[in-house]
Design a protein around this motif. Structure first.
Motif, PDB file in Angstrom:
ATOM      1  N   ARG A   1      86.598  53.983  13.401  1.00  0.00           N
ATOM      2  CA  ARG A   1      86.345  53.345  14.687  1.00  0.00           C
ATOM      3  C   ARG A   1      85.127  54.000  15.316  1.00  0.00           C
ATOM      4  N   ASN A   2      84.093  53.213  15.581  1.00  0.00           N
ATOM      5  CA  ASN A   2      82.922  53.700  16.314  1.00  0.00           C
ATOM      6  C   ASN A   2      82.715  52.826  17.533  1.00  0.00           C
TER       7      ASN A   2
ATOM      8  N   VAL B   1      79.881  53.000  19.393  1.00  0.00           N
ATOM      9  CA  VAL B   1      78.469  52.598  19.279  1.00  0.00           C
ATOM     10  C   VAL B   1      78.033  52.913  17.856  1.00  0.00           C
TER      11      VAL B   1
ATOM     12  N   SER C   1      93.560  55.198  19.989  1.00  0.00           N
ATOM     13  CA  SER C   1      94.349  54.892  21.185  1.00  0.00           C
ATOM     14  C   SER C   1      94.947  53.483  21.108  1.00  0.00           C
TER      15      SER C   1
ATOM     16  N   VAL D   1      79.199  58.338  24.402  1.00  0.00           N
ATOM     17  CA  VAL D   1      80.547  58.742  24.014  1.00  0.00           C
ATOM     18  C   VAL D   1      80.724  60.202  24.431  1.00  0.00           C
TER      19      VAL D   1
ATOM     20  N   ARG E   1      82.382  67.968  14.321  1.00  0.00           N
ATOM     21  CA  ARG E   1      83.230  67.150  15.194  1.00  0.00           C
ATOM     22  C   ARG E   1      84.114  68.050  16.037  1.00  0.00           C
TER      23      ARG E   1
ATOM     24  N   SER F   1      88.487  62.934  20.100  1.00  0.00           N
ATOM     25  CA  SER F   1      87.890  63.773  19.066  1.00  0.00           C
ATOM     26  C   SER F   1      86.477  63.289  18.800  1.00  0.00           C
TER      27      SER F   1
HETATM   28  N1  MSS Z   1      82.909  59.928  18.613  1.00  0.00           N
HETATM   29  C1  MSS Z   1      81.663  59.431  18.756  1.00  0.00           C
HETATM   30  N2  MSS Z   1      80.616  60.287  18.842  1.00  0.00           N
HETATM   31  N3  MSS Z   1      81.423  58.090  18.817  1.00  0.00           N
HETATM   32  C2  MSS Z   1      82.467  57.191  18.780  1.00  0.00           C
HETATM   33  O1  MSS Z   1      82.188  56.012  18.861  1.00  0.00           O
HETATM   34  N4  MSS Z   1      84.876  56.840  18.645  1.00  0.00           N
HETATM   35  C3  MSS Z   1      86.148  57.443  18.949  1.00  0.00           C
HETATM   36  C4  MSS Z   1      86.339  58.771  18.228  1.00  0.00           C
HETATM   37  N5  MSS Z   1      85.201  59.625  18.366  1.00  0.00           N
HETATM   38  C5  MSS Z   1      83.786  57.694  18.664  1.00  0.00           C
HETATM   39  C6  MSS Z   1      83.952  59.099  18.552  1.00  0.00           C
HETATM   40  C7  MSS Z   1      87.338  56.593  18.676  1.00  0.00           C
HETATM   41  S1  MSS Z   1      87.777  55.417  19.831  1.00  0.00           S
HETATM   42  C8  MSS Z   1      88.200  56.837  17.631  1.00  0.00           C
HETATM   43  S2  MSS Z   1      89.688  56.021  17.490  1.00  0.00           S
HETATM   44  C9  MSS Z   1      87.902  57.913  16.645  1.00  0.00           C
HETATM   45  O2  MSS Z   1      86.623  58.503  16.870  1.00  0.00           O
HETATM   46  C10 MSS Z   1      87.938  57.307  15.255  1.00  0.00           C
HETATM   47  O3  MSS Z   1      87.708  58.316  14.313  1.00  0.00           O
HETATM   48  P1  MSS Z   1      87.450  57.926  12.804  1.00  0.00           P
HETATM   49  O4  MSS Z   1      87.038  59.193  12.136  1.00  0.00           O
HETATM   50  O5  MSS Z   1      88.764  57.429  12.218  1.00  0.00           O
HETATM   51  O6  MSS Z   1      86.464  56.818  12.713  1.00  0.00           O
HETATM   52 MO1  MSS Z   1      89.967  54.833  19.342  1.00  0.00          MO
HETATM   53  O7  MSS Z   1      90.972  55.841  20.455  1.00  0.00           O
END
Ligand code: MSS
Length: 363
Positions: A48-49, A51, A98, A165, A197, A208
């Protein structure tokens, strides 16, 4: 559910058969891919990003990556190479979006309709943030949060706070947080936040922060919208804002991972995963009649600690017929999964036991 889209380039190394591609930045693990391992291989882990990720070139010289540490007595920047000299530990942790389980809310929240697969249990290796903070003279006075900043390059011409973020968690989490450079024993991939990270065990995925460039002890929560208005637990129909609770700690949860379709009558191994969130999972029950009668399941394999999940099995004797399999976990503090989760507008923190049930035919 079938994956209809191909894997985007930055995750082309992943196991396509194990994944459901909702979009380039939301990729879920198939329920059939959990297996009974205590941890999730990185090539199946959901992505999951919020952006677009930074260019892969940030991984060219991992040890040169810099993170600035602020809100301590002696603030300064540290390279990953320096961090590696300061300390090292490994934590097994459930990484769960989430919004995992959003598809089960009846008010049909907008956002990715994740079922159970926006979660995995992975091992992070890195230095405890506490060690780094202490080496820099300790937390400065008056600080209440740990705030991590992601290293994405944001598009120009927009107020950066709309996309940045940057997440804040209560300072109480400091002793659990890791600045991690390995996932399951390998340098962290770009998709999962390499080279560095900030991982917050017990908290939902958004907390995270990947490609972390700054970690600050702060007096206030981040002004970024991802902190102020998004990832808030507001009532259905309302806009999120700073007065609504933030999506932080996870709660007790479990789900069935097999069997998922037609099965032979007789002895059936009903498997799943269960976790407590911020504390150990204590027990799990399984029902084959949608929660009318329950039997106790057994945990499979080693206990990887309170932030990990535990695979479980219930051995059930099933005669031919239709069944609905559900599971219900209880944590070490006695909290049990509710039948249904109180709805919140964005569909976060689903942990009700009924909706993720699996209907099977036993023949
Ligand atoms: N970090 C950054 N720098 N950017 C973005 O976009 N997203 C969030 C976390 N951290 C971001 C960050 C989200 S929102 C999630 S789940 C995670 O990451 C995922 O991880 P992987 O390694 O599985 O892709 Mo929903 O509460």
């Amino acid at each position: 559910q079938e994956s209809v889209t191909a894997l985007p380039d930055y995750v082309s190394w992943k196991d396509a058969d194990a994944l459901i591609v909702h979009s380039n930045s939301t990729i879920e693990m198939e329920r059939s891919a959990f297996g009974t391992s205590a941890f999730t291989p990185e090539d199946r882990l959901y992505v999951r990003n919020n952006v677009a990720p930074p260019p892969a070139s940030i991984l060219d010289d991992r040890d040169a990556w810099e993170v600035s540490i602020d809100g301590v007595a002696e603030p300064r920047s540290l390279t990953l190479a320096e961090l590696k000299t300061m300390g090292i530990t490994t934590v097994a942790m459930v990484l769960q979006c989430s919004g995992n389980g959003r598809a089960y809310f009846e008010h049909e929240p907008s956002g990715t309709p994740w079922q159970v697969g926006a979660a995995g249990c992975v091992m992070w290796t890195g230095v405890p943030l506490r060690v780094v903070v202490d080496a820099l003279g300790g937390v400065a006075e008056g600080m209440e949060y740990v705030t991590g900043t992601g290293g994405e390059t944001l598009p120009e011409g927009l107020d950066p706070l709309t996309l940045l973020v940057e997440r804040s968690v209560p300072l109480d989490a400091l002793d659990d947080i890791l600045l991690a450079w390995e996932l399951n024993g390998e340098p962290i991939s770009l998709a999962h936040g390499g080279p560095l990270r900030m991982v917050v065990p017990g908290f939902t995925g958004v907390n995270s922060v990947k490609y972390v460039t700054k970690v600050a002890m702060t007096a206030e929560q981040s002004p970024a919208l991802i902190q102020q208005t998004r990832y808030r637990l507001q009532p259905v129909g309302e806009e999120g804002g700073p007065d609504h609770p933030s999506v932080w700690q996870m709660s007790v949860k479990s789900w069935i991972t097999g069997p998922l379709d037609a099965t032979q009558a007789g002895r059936v191994q009903v498997t799943g995963v269960a976790f407590g969130g911020t504390t150990n999972v204590a027990s799990v029950e399984v029902s084959a009649d949608d929660g009318q009668t329950w039997s106790t399941a057994e945990f499979i394999g080693p206990d990887l600690g309170k932030f990990a999940w535990r695979p479980f099995v219930a051995q059930m004797d099933l005669q031919p017929g239709m069944y609905r399999l559900v599971s219900r976990a209880t944590d070490a503090d006695g909290n049990q999964q509710p039948e249904q989760t109180e709805p919140n507008d964005p569909g976060y923190n689903h942990n009700g036991w009924r909706a993720p049930g699996i209907e099977i035919e036993v023949a």
